[in-house]
Write a protein that holds these residues in place. Structure first.
Motif, PDB file in Angstrom:
ATOM      1  N   LEU A   1      10.936 -51.803  -8.665  1.00  0.00           N
ATOM      2  CA  LEU A   1      12.255 -52.288  -8.262  1.00  0.00           C
ATOM      3  C   LEU A   1      12.933 -51.223  -7.415  1.00  0.00           C
ATOM      4  O   LEU A   1      12.958 -50.046  -7.795  1.00  0.00           O
ATOM      5  CB  LEU A   1      13.105 -52.595  -9.499  1.00  0.00           C
TER       6      LEU A   1
ATOM      7  N   ALA B   1      18.475 -51.512 -13.629  1.00  0.00           N
ATOM      8  CA  ALA B   1      18.721 -52.883 -13.156  1.00  0.00           C
ATOM      9  C   ALA B   1      19.866 -53.495 -13.943  1.00  0.00           C
ATOM     10  O   ALA B   1      20.063 -53.190 -15.125  1.00  0.00           O
ATOM     11  CB  ALA B   1      17.465 -53.736 -13.318  1.00  0.00           C
TER      12      ALA B   1
ATOM     13  N   CYS C   1      14.010 -47.433 -11.792  1.00  0.00           N
ATOM     14  CA  CYS C   1      15.272 -47.948 -11.237  1.00  0.00           C
ATOM     15  C   CYS C   1      16.021 -48.721 -12.325  1.00  0.00           C
ATOM     16  O   CYS C   1      15.449 -49.600 -12.969  1.00  0.00           O
ATOM     17  CB  CYS C   1      14.993 -48.861 -10.049  1.00  0.00           C
TER      18      CYS C   1
ATOM     19  N   THR D   1      19.347 -57.164 -10.402  1.00  0.00           N
ATOM     20  CA  THR D   1      19.577 -56.385  -9.189  1.00  0.00           C
ATOM     21  C   THR D   1      19.365 -54.902  -9.483  1.00  0.00           C
ATOM     22  O   THR D   1      19.859 -54.386 -10.496  1.00  0.00           O
ATOM     23  CB  THR D   1      21.020 -56.589  -8.662  1.00  0.00           C
ATOM     24  N   GLY D   2      18.652 -54.216  -8.591  1.00  0.00           N
ATOM     25  CA  GLY D   2      18.441 -52.782  -8.729  1.00  0.00           C
ATOM     26  C   GLY D   2      19.725 -52.011  -8.461  1.00  0.00           C
ATOM     27  O   GLY D   2      20.428 -52.287  -7.487  1.00  0.00           O
TER      28      GLY D   2
ATOM     29  N   THR E   1      18.122 -54.171  -4.311  1.00  0.00           N
ATOM     30  CA  THR E   1      17.297 -55.358  -4.095  1.00  0.00           C
ATOM     31  C   THR E   1      17.239 -56.195  -5.369  1.00  0.00           C
ATOM     32  O   THR E   1      17.564 -55.723  -6.460  1.00  0.00           O
ATOM     33  CB  THR E   1      15.873 -54.977  -3.653  1.00  0.00           C
ATOM     34  N   SER E   2      16.813 -57.432  -5.237  1.00  0.00           N
ATOM     35  CA  SER E   2      16.780 -58.345  -6.384  1.00  0.00           C
ATOM     36  C   SER E   2      15.365 -58.460  -6.939  1.00  0.00           C
ATOM     37  O   SER E   2      14.378 -58.269  -6.218  1.00  0.00           O
ATOM     38  CB  SER E   2      17.296 -59.729  -5.981  1.00  0.00           C
ATOM     39  N   LEU E   3      15.295 -58.783  -8.230  1.00  0.00           N
ATOM     40  CA  LEU E   3      14.003 -58.961  -8.892  1.00  0.00           C
ATOM     41  C   LEU E   3      14.125 -60.089  -9.917  1.00  0.00           C
ATOM     42  O   LEU E   3      14.726 -59.901 -10.981  1.00  0.00           O
ATOM     43  CB  LEU E   3      13.574 -57.669  -9.594  1.00  0.00           C
TER      44      LEU E   3
END
Length: 246
Positions: free
Chosen positions: A22, A80, A78, A98-99, A26-28
Motif C-alpha cells: 500500500l 491505512a 503503510c 486509504t494509505g 492511494t486506495s486499497l
C-alpha cells in the motif's frame, strides 16, 4: 533507513500482512474473510481500535502460511484508514481503505489480540530542499521531473487501457505525493512497489516512478496487450483478506 533511536516515538497498530504494497495517498479495496480479521474490522468500526487505522505490511514470501516473526514481512509499511465497510451475509466484509503514512515496524505481538499487533514508528520523507543546496533549484528540478513523470504516466495509460482514458493527479500535487499517485495506476511487481515505499527522497522516488512507467509502457506496447483485472490475491497466509488492485 529505519530510525532506531530510543527517543523516537513509537505506537502500536493492528497489522494486515498482505501480498501487496500500500502506498500513501492511494486506495486499497480489501475482501476480509478470516475470523481474526473480521474481528479487526469490527474493532475498527466500533472504535476499539482508534481512528479506524491499521498497518499494511507486505509478505516477504507468498508461500508463508502464518506470520509470527518480524522477518516474515517487510519492515517498512503503510498505515491505512478504514473508509467504508460493507458487511456481507456470512460475516465477511468488503472494505475501502486509504494509505496514510509510512512506518517502520520494530516488533510483532502475536498474543495480545486475535490479530497481529505491531510496534511502529513514523517514517517521514527527507526535506525536498535537502536534495539541493539551492531551494529554488530543487523546486525547479521537481517541476521538470514531475512533467516527465506525468508524460510517462500518459504513455503507460495509453498503452495499458486506451479505451478507458487516464486519471491525472491535480496540477498542484506535491512531488512526494505525485510519485505515489502515478505509481498506483501501474501494475508493478511487489518488489518495485516496496522499493518506492522505502525511498525517503522525493525526487529520486519520482525519477524511479518515471523509469518504471516508461518500462511498463514499453512492455505493454511491445506485447500489444491490454491488462485484464488481476485475480483476487488470497492474503490468507496470516492476512485473511483478498486484495483488489486498481
Amino acid at each position: 533507513m529505519a530510525d532506531t533511536r530510543p527517543d523516537v516515538q513509537r505506537e502500536t497498530l493492528p497489522l494486515f500482512p498482505l501480498q501487496t504494497v500500500l502506498l500513501p495517498g492511494t486506495s486499497l479495496p480489501l475482501h476480509v474473510f478470516e475470523p481474526r480479521y473480521r474481528q479487526l474490522t469490527a474493532d475498527l468500526l466500533t472504535g476499539a481500535v482508534p481512528d479506524r487505522t491499521f498497518g499494511v505490511v507486505a509478505l516477504r514470501s507468498p508461500l508463508l502460511r502464518e506470520v509470527d516473526e518480524l522477518n516474515h514481512v517487510h519492515t517498512i509499511g503503510c498505515a491505512a484508514r478504514l473508509e467504508e465497510a460493507k458487511p456481507l451475509p456470512d460475516g465477511r466484509y468488503d472494505l475501502t481503505t486509504t494509505g496514510l503514512r509510512r512506518f517502520v515496524l520494530h516488533d510483532i505481538d502475536t498474543r495480545s489480540a486475535p490479530y497481529l499487533i505491531g510496534t511502529v514508528s513514523r517514517l517521514d520523507d527527507l526535506p525536498l530542499a535537502g536534495e539541493s543546496d539551492d531551494d529554488e533549484a530543487a523546486e525547479d528540478a521537481a517541476s521538470r521531473l514531475g512533467d516527465l513523470a506525468r508524460a510517462a504516466h500518459r504513455r503507460y495509460c495509453d498503452a495499458a487501457w486506451p479505451e478507458e482514458g487516464r486519471r491525472t493527479p491535480p496540477s498542484d500535487t506535491d512531488p512526494a505525493t505525485l510519485s505515489y499517485l502515478l505509481a498506483a495506476d501501474c501494475r508493478l511487481p511487489l518488489t518495485d512497489r516496496q522499493a518506492l515505499l522505502e525511498q525517503r527522497a522525493p525526487l529520486p522516488r519520482l525519477r524511479e516512478v518515471c523509469r518504471l512507467l516508461n518500462r511498463e509502457a514499453g512492455f505493454r506496447s511491445l506485447l500489444r496487450a491490454v491488462p485484464t483485472s488481476l485475480p483476487d490475491m488470497d492474503g490468507g497466509t496470516g492476512a485473511g483478506a483478498a486484495v483488489s488492485l486498481n
